[in-house]
Design a protein around this motif. Structure first.
Motif, short mmCIF file in Angstrom:
data_model
loop_
_atom_site.label_atom_id
_atom_site.label_comp_id
_atom_site.label_asym_id
_atom_site.label_seq_id
_atom_site.Cartn_x
_atom_site.Cartn_y
_atom_site.Cartn_z
N VAL A 47 0.85 -1.19 0.00
CA VAL A 47 0.00 0.00 0.00
C VAL A 47 0.88 1.24 0.00
O VAL A 47 0.75 2.13 -0.85
CB VAL A 47 -0.93 0.01 1.23
CG1 VAL A 47 -1.74 1.30 1.28
CG2 VAL A 47 -1.84 -1.21 1.23
N ALA A 48 1.80 1.31 0.96
CA ALA A 48 2.68 2.47 1.09
C ALA A 48 3.90 2.07 1.90
O ALA A 48 3.83 1.19 2.75
CB ALA A 48 1.96 3.63 1.78
N TYR A 58 6.64 5.97 -0.75
CA TYR A 58 6.09 5.33 -1.96
C TYR A 58 4.64 4.97 -1.69
O TYR A 58 4.29 4.50 -0.60
CB TYR A 58 6.89 4.07 -2.30
CG TYR A 58 6.20 3.19 -3.30
CD1 TYR A 58 5.39 2.13 -2.88
CD2 TYR A 58 6.32 3.43 -4.66
CE1 TYR A 58 4.73 1.33 -3.79
CE2 TYR A 58 5.66 2.63 -5.59
CZ TYR A 58 4.88 1.58 -5.15
OH TYR A 58 4.22 0.80 -6.05
N TYR A 59 3.79 5.18 -2.69
CA TYR A 59 2.39 4.75 -2.65
C TYR A 59 2.09 3.92 -3.89
O TYR A 59 2.52 4.27 -4.99
CB TYR A 59 1.43 5.93 -2.63
CG TYR A 59 1.52 6.81 -1.42
CD1 TYR A 59 2.20 8.03 -1.47
CD2 TYR A 59 0.94 6.43 -0.21
CE1 TYR A 59 2.29 8.84 -0.35
CE2 TYR A 59 1.03 7.24 0.91
CZ TYR A 59 1.72 8.45 0.83
OH TYR A 59 1.80 9.24 1.93
N THR A 60 1.31 2.89 -3.70
CA THR A 60 0.80 2.20 -4.87
C THR A 60 -0.23 3.10 -5.54
O THR A 60 -0.87 3.95 -4.90
CB THR A 60 0.20 0.84 -4.47
OG1 THR A 60 0.02 0.04 -5.62
CG2 THR A 60 -1.13 1.00 -3.73
N VAL A 63 -3.91 4.07 -4.26
CA VAL A 63 -4.18 4.82 -3.03
C VAL A 63 -3.55 6.21 -3.05
O VAL A 63 -3.82 7.02 -2.15
CB VAL A 63 -3.70 4.05 -1.78
CG1 VAL A 63 -4.24 2.63 -1.78
CG2 VAL A 63 -2.18 4.05 -1.65
N ARG A 64 -2.72 6.47 -4.03
CA ARG A 64 -2.03 7.77 -4.07
C ARG A 64 -3.05 8.90 -4.13
O ARG A 64 -3.99 8.88 -4.92
CB ARG A 64 -1.09 7.83 -5.27
CG ARG A 64 -0.16 9.05 -5.25
CD ARG A 64 0.86 8.98 -6.38
NE ARG A 64 1.81 7.89 -6.18
CZ ARG A 64 1.89 6.83 -6.99
NH1 ARG A 64 1.10 6.75 -8.03
NH2 ARG A 64 2.78 5.88 -6.75
N PHE A 67 -4.42 8.15 0.57
CA PHE A 67 -3.77 7.63 1.79
C PHE A 67 -2.48 8.41 2.05
O PHE A 67 -1.81 8.86 1.13
CB PHE A 67 -3.42 6.16 1.62
CG PHE A 67 -4.58 5.21 1.57
CD1 PHE A 67 -5.89 5.64 1.44
CD2 PHE A 67 -4.36 3.84 1.64
CE1 PHE A 67 -6.95 4.75 1.40
CE2 PHE A 67 -5.40 2.94 1.61
CZ PHE A 67 -6.70 3.40 1.47
N THR A 68 -2.14 8.50 3.34
CA THR A 68 -0.90 9.14 3.74
C THR A 68 -0.19 8.29 4.78
O THR A 68 -0.79 7.98 5.83
CB THR A 68 -1.16 10.54 4.32
OG1 THR A 68 -1.84 11.34 3.36
CG2 THR A 68 0.16 11.22 4.70
N ILE A 69 1.04 7.92 4.49
CA ILE A 69 1.84 7.20 5.45
C ILE A 69 2.75 8.20 6.16
O ILE A 69 3.25 9.15 5.56
CB ILE A 69 2.67 6.08 4.78
CG1 ILE A 69 3.36 5.20 5.82
CG2 ILE A 69 3.66 6.65 3.78
CD1 ILE A 69 4.03 3.96 5.23
N LEU A 80 -1.06 5.13 8.97
CA LEU A 80 -1.61 5.16 7.63
C LEU A 80 -2.97 5.87 7.72
O LEU A 80 -3.94 5.30 8.22
CB LEU A 80 -1.78 3.77 7.04
CG LEU A 80 -2.24 3.74 5.57
CD1 LEU A 80 -1.14 4.29 4.66
CD2 LEU A 80 -2.63 2.33 5.14
#
Length: 123
Positions: A47-48, A58-60, A63-64, A67-69, A80
């Motif tokens: 995912v990230a 990095y994000y897949t 989800v970019r 989502f925020t890691i 996440l």
């Protein structure tokens, strides 16, 4: 290192959840961290990911932008934040740690895994 993921649950489409992954030990900052997910009948996928000091992420593609890691090395925790959730985000989410300096997006590179937390997004 031991990892404990939390924060999953049931949410309606369009809603938000924040997952947390708490790590034991004093070497958390030595690990790149990642979030992976596995939906029923599918393989586990990234995912990230975030590097040791949090300045490379990095994000897949799926989800970019939603989502925020992030990580807090003082609290030994990686997060996440998941916004604009979709039914296809439904999965068990796992956090993982890899003792590397950079970023890595494949599961086999990760040395330690949390137990997983279930995220269910209803339509």
């Amino acid at each position: 290192v031991q990892l404990q993921a939390s924060g999953g649950g049931l949410v309606q489409a369009g809603g938000s959840l924040r997952l947390s992954c708490a790590a034991s030990g004093r070497t958390f900052r030595s690990y790149a961290m990642g979030w992976f997910r596995q939906a029923p009948g599918k393989e586990r996928g990234v995912v990230a990911t975030i590097n040791r000091n949090g300045d490379s992420i990095y994000y897949t593609d799926s989800v970019r932008g939603r989502f925020t890691i992030s990580r807090d090395n003082a609290k030994n925790t990686v997060y996440l934040q998941m916004n604009s959730l979709k039914p296809e985000d439904t999965a068990v989410y796992y956090c993982a740690a890899a003792q590397i300096a950079g970023l890595v997006a494949y599961a086999s590179a990760y040395d330690y895994w949390g137990q997983g937390t279930l995220v269910t997004v209803s339509s």
